[in-house]
Design an enzyme around this catalytic site. Sequence first.
Site, PDB file in Angstrom:
ATOM      1  N   CYS A 290      -7.230 -27.334   5.551  1.00 30.77           N
ATOM      2  CA  CYS A 290      -5.979 -26.706   6.251  1.00 30.77           C
ATOM      3  C   CYS A 290      -5.276 -27.709   6.885  1.00 30.77           C
ATOM      4  CB  CYS A 290      -6.398 -25.236   6.764  1.00 30.77           C
ATOM      5  SG  CYS A 290      -6.814 -25.867   8.400  1.00 30.77           S
TER       6      CYS A 290
ATOM      7  N   CYS B 209      -6.559 -28.303  10.494  1.00 34.66           N
ATOM      8  CA  CYS B 209      -7.708 -29.534  10.455  1.00 34.66           C
ATOM      9  C   CYS B 209      -7.260 -30.781   9.934  1.00 34.66           C
ATOM     10  CB  CYS B 209      -9.014 -29.070   9.484  1.00 34.66           C
ATOM     11  SG  CYS B 209      -9.793 -27.682  10.166  1.00 34.66           S
TER      12      CYS B 209
ATOM     13  N   PHE C 241      -3.073   5.394   4.063  1.00 34.97           N
ATOM     14  CA  PHE C 241      -4.182   5.208   5.036  1.00 34.97           C
ATOM     15  C   PHE C 241      -3.574   5.173   6.510  1.00 34.97           C
ATOM     16  CE2 PHE C 241      -6.678   1.955   7.348  1.00 34.97           C
ATOM     17  CZ  PHE C 241      -7.757   2.609   7.319  1.00 34.97           C
TER      18      PHE C 241
ATOM     19  N   ASP D  46       0.890  -1.247  -0.188  1.00 38.75           N
ATOM     20  CA  ASP D  46      -0.256  -0.093  -0.098  1.00 38.75           C
ATOM     21  C   ASP D  46       0.810   1.363   0.153  1.00 38.75           C
ATOM     22  OD1 ASP D  46       0.754   0.504   2.450  1.00 38.75           O
ATOM     23  OD2 ASP D  46      -0.973  -0.086   3.298  1.00 38.75           O
ATOM     24  N   SER D  47       0.340   2.378  -0.069  1.00 38.04           N
ATOM     25  CA  SER D  47       1.107   3.571  -0.306  1.00 38.04           C
ATOM     26  C   SER D  47       1.536   4.335   0.961  1.00 38.04           C
ATOM     27  CB  SER D  47       0.207   4.651  -0.996  1.00 38.04           C
ATOM     28  OG  SER D  47      -0.793   5.255  -0.202  1.00 38.04           O
TER      29      SER D  47
ATOM     30  N   HIS E 174      -5.834 -21.917   9.529  1.00 45.13           N
ATOM     31  CA  HIS E 174      -7.164 -22.264   9.269  1.00 45.13           C
ATOM     32  C   HIS E 174      -7.747 -20.986   8.471  1.00 45.13           C
ATOM     33  CE1 HIS E 174     -11.156 -23.955   9.536  1.00 45.13           C
ATOM     34  NE2 HIS E 174     -11.610 -22.983   9.720  1.00 45.13           N
TER      35      HIS E 174
ATOM     36  N   CYS F 275     -12.442 -29.076   6.046  1.00 45.44           N
ATOM     37  CA  CYS F 275     -11.409 -28.012   5.642  1.00 45.44           C
ATOM     38  C   CYS F 275     -10.244 -29.037   5.505  1.00 45.44           C
ATOM     39  CB  CYS F 275     -11.402 -27.247   6.804  1.00 45.44           C
ATOM     40  SG  CYS F 275      -9.820 -26.223   6.609  1.00 45.44           S
TER      41      CYS F 275
ATOM     42  N   ASP G 286      -7.941  -7.167   0.297  1.00 48.64           N
ATOM     43  CA  ASP G 286      -7.012  -7.662   1.612  1.00 48.64           C
ATOM     44  C   ASP G 286      -7.737  -7.162   2.862  1.00 48.64           C
ATOM     45  OD1 ASP G 286      -5.601  -4.812   3.073  1.00 48.64           O
ATOM     46  OD2 ASP G 286      -6.451  -4.470   1.017  1.00 48.64           O
TER      47      ASP G 286
END
Lengths: 392, 392
Positions: free
Chosen positions: A317, A320, A107, A103-104, A347, A315, A277
């Site tokens: 992942c 799991c 923010f 990002d710049s 997860h 799941c 994001d």
Amino acid sequence: MSSSINSGERGPFACEVLSQCVHSAARRTRLRTPHGTAETPAFMPVGTAATVKGADPAALRATGSEFVLCNTYHLALRPGAELIHELGGLHKFMGWDGPILTDSGGFQVFSLAQLSKVDDDGVSFRSHIDGSAMRLTPESATQIQLQLGADVIMAFDECLPHDADAGSVRASLQRRTMPWAERCIALHPRDGRALFGIGQGGMHADLRREHMSALRELPFDGFAVGGLSVGESSADFRRILEATTPLMPTDKPRYLMGVGSAAEILDAVALGIDMFDCVLPTRNARNGQALTFNGPLRMRNAAHTSDARVLEDACDCATCARGFSRAYIRHLLMANEILGAMLMTTHNLRFMQRLMQRIRESIAHGDFADFAAATKSAIGSGLDNKDAPDKG
Amino acid sequence: MSSSINSGERGPFACEVLSQCVHSAARRTRLRTPHGTAETPAFMPVGTAATVKGADPAALRATGSEFVLCNTYHLALRPGAELIHELGGLHKFMGWDGPILTDSGGFQVFSLAQLSKVDDDGVSFRSHIDGSAMRLTPESATQIQLQLGADVIMAFDECLPHDADAGSVRASLQRRTMPWAERCIALHPRDGRALFGIGQGGMHADLRREHMSALRELPFDGFAVGGLSVGESSADFRRILEATTPLMPTDKPRYLMGVGSAAEILDAVALGIDMFDCVLPTRNARNGQALTFNGPLRMRNAAHTSDARVLEDACDCATCARGFSRAYIRHLLMANEILGAMLMTTHNLRFMQRLMQRIRESIAHGDFADFAAATKSAIGSGLDNKDAPDKG
């Protein structure tokens, strides 16, 4: 450096539209970057300080994540962009050989820094870490991102509070965000790394449309919607997104910054957004909220104390698949053990990537709208709603 | 459950002496347990709350660790031994399919618990977590370890301060530690899981000898030296260890509890010790101290800010092998990132296992004494010495 296998072709940034939903603006694209490809709609985990909290690069890759976001503001403050440049760039520094978007810093300057003071040339502020005086301008923000070696660089913009009045927003767009966008373009070397512009305009639909119409005339490689998910109502969120997305070019990637929950992503994909994001899947993981397709589980709840089941049956992942029980994960979270954060992060990121994968598949199969409706219904109010009853 | 591959034969606990150093009491053994084998001299990482902090089971296995220690006191308090038993035992609960040793809880009761009050039957105390009233006796400590499903169970003993006078120590041995040892034996089912006795005696060599001589007559499967590394001088440490080890049976494993640094381990191996555990390699990892064969590195030092080297050139740990730089690791530690603890823990545990592997090889090759002297000289004052100059 990284243990992961980079996916896809490397090369100058490009966006190929793979398929288009016939019922909505949803679409699939493939982004090519100097560090490989990424399929969209894509969720980018946030690696604020050059690490996605709770996941090493191999674990991150194993969640199916392709694109990672890092924060220019944080890295400029610590350890510094020049240091990372000297050490071979951000990819080498953090051991991630896939695409990185930075990002710049705008923010964060407006939300985290102390005593920030904006003028038409840039922003002066004090570091939230040590109070030291810093300054960011369109040129320095772009230069820092070039030093970091990001595959996608974001233009430096001004972020106003969501309740800023039309006059303030108009003045900000005319005197800062638009001229700053042109200054970022002027500095960018066009060397295969992408530069994205950021549409602003607060909660004023006419200003949003006006700004995006002007922004799209500039030679950006992609376009983002900024200044959403900053405290506005969900009605305002939807209203502004609906006003903005039709004006975003169709041949370039569209990125909704800082979003979000599964429900928000599904809505935004229907409006044609390609990239997302958000820190919530990882932050909430550390705070004990597990994401599932049946709705979130609050893993510190006593209900999970003796539950031998994994977080989510279907799941795949690493948490799991290895059989770690809800009871064990709750125990780890209650004892503030590092492994609790690791297992939950794995997860939740895999949940996000499973969501994005299903979104892409449903677009390809022409049933995205049905998938989105069913998923929103099953998941319920989403991960943001801390008051939601625990559906597990 | 676990992703790791269990090493070696499973079966009733047994100790096979593989080779004996001709210049010292150092020796190699292979321990068989219900959850596979472990080679000694062995370092057991400490997984206090059913997790080795900063490492998942696969990462732990990849460091070469075979045996893990868990703390009865902590697990009895949270989440409770009955819960772990209901969920299939500690191995399944924490995803570790290798051998597990549990301590008896005695040391923690005397060092961590609040308001502990010992009588000849056991100890009453209040939990350091929530202040709730608890009681441990030889029977309950053994029962808890059986419920946890440990491969090696430790007898419940009384731990006195290291400066306890001879009269207090003698009374403790006669009225508590020895009768308690017999009560632990009476309760243990002799089902293939091992029960180790713990030698005490404070800093009084005669009492140490007397107690070990009596203890070795009991049908334990192994013998431990307790009450060392609890604040005594290094001269006292060595004096007591030298007094005790000659009286420990040679056909059973010998375990020095809570030790230690590389230098202490090398000294103790020369005296015939087979097994070690210590929190320092993992705790110091999180605090920023990296162990290397050239001495410890304090990774928060500014000297490492722009150092592109890995922690240790010759190291094959997952941190060094993946090329993570000292500069990156320092950055992660300064930013309190979870990945900093993960990368440092992996490295330090692999250092300990490389040390133990070299010890075993040098014993097998007959050059242990030379290896020990050279290693102590290269490593310097060891990981405990916080004032040591940073040799990196």
